[in-house]
Scaffold this active site. Structure first.
Site, short mmCIF file in Angstrom:
data_model
loop_
_atom_site.label_atom_id
_atom_site.label_comp_id
_atom_site.label_asym_id
_atom_site.label_seq_id
_atom_site.Cartn_x
_atom_site.Cartn_y
_atom_site.Cartn_z
CB CYS A 74 -4.60 4.92 -5.11
SG CYS A 74 -5.43 5.06 -3.51
CB CYS A 185 -0.43 2.34 1.47
SG CYS A 185 -0.85 4.10 1.36
#
Ligand code: DGL
Length: 254
Positions: A74, A185
């Protein structure tokens, strides 16, 4: 530390599955334990302190389950908490992910690079330092795209609603000769096809997942923690919203 223990992989939700599939491709004999925090997703609009707390709690959960290493799959959690994690868990490999700006700018000399990520990744110090290193080589544009995270969390990786959103946020760049798009992302690789279509002209896409998987392998090797098994490993998917596991499973198989 046991070399046949699982590698822990963590994301705010389903995004880290795009990194997990690269990890499995490169280390098929390893066991992986994935934890997605869909109950608290999205992380992007939260405060840095809140993401730090959630990330530390997720790391603790994976290490309590016996993981030998941690992959923070992440960008947002990496930007907010990787230094804290490395201080707290200095005995094990802790690998993070960051937008693949370096290959876009240095290896391939793209003069106009669009970085799509969460609000937090784009505002954190870590990304500002990255930008400073490369901004004399390329024009770098930052585009937060929280709608993609929401869409993937709901299992929508394509379709008219997603494309309408993408066209809307990409409109300001219509007249900019962008040739490279960095997916900053881990949710975004699932909508790569839609992004390519909505750009309206050919672009090279950069995804940090493969580099993170290579780095994880190197770090395990260096720590003498690569499994010695030669049969396919086990991948266990878990989520703070247990009913979300089925979607993670589907995304892993895409
Ligand atoms: N997948 C995450 C990332 O790589 C975060 C998405 C979110 O929860 O906002 O940044």
């Amino acid at each position: 530390m046991q070399r046949n223990a699982p590698v822990g992989v963590f994301d705010s939700g389903h995004g880290g599955i795009s990194v997990l599939r690269e990890l499995v491709r490169r280390m098929p004999c390893e066991d992986f334990l994935y934890f997605g925090d869909s109950a608290n997703a999205p992380y992007g609009p939260r405060t840095t302190e809140s993401v730090q707390q959630l990330t530390l709690a997720a790391a603790e959960r994976l290490l309590d389950a016996g993981c030998k290493a941690l992959v923070v799959a992440c960008n947002t959690a990496t930007a907010a908490a990787i230094d804290l994690l490395r201080q707290r868990y200095d005995q094990i490999p802790v690998v993070g992910i960051e937008p693949a700006l370096k290959p876009a700018v240095l290896e391939n000399d793209h003069p106009h690079v669009l970085v799509m990520a969460t609000e937090m990744t784009l505002r954190e110090e870590k990304f500002h330092r990255q930008m400073e290193s490369y901004q004399d080589r390329a024009e770098i544009y930052r585009l937060p795209a929280p709608g993609i995270v929401e869409s993937v969390e709901q299992g929508r990786v394509d379709g008219p609603e997603l494309e309408a959103y993408l066209r809307e946020i990409l409109r300001p760049y219509e007249t900019v000769p962008i040739t490279a798009v960095v997916l900053g992302c881990t949710h975004f690789p699932f909508v790569r096809g839609a992004i390519e279509r909505c750009m309206g002209h050919p672009v090279t896409i950069y995804d940090g997942g493969p580099g993170t998987a290579r780095e994880t392998r190197r770090r395990l090797e260096r720590a003498d923690l690569l499994t010695d098994r030669t049969t396919p490993g086990r991948v266990e998917l878990t989520n703070s919203r247990p009913e979300a596991v089925a979607l993670s499973k589907r995304l892993l198989e895409l």
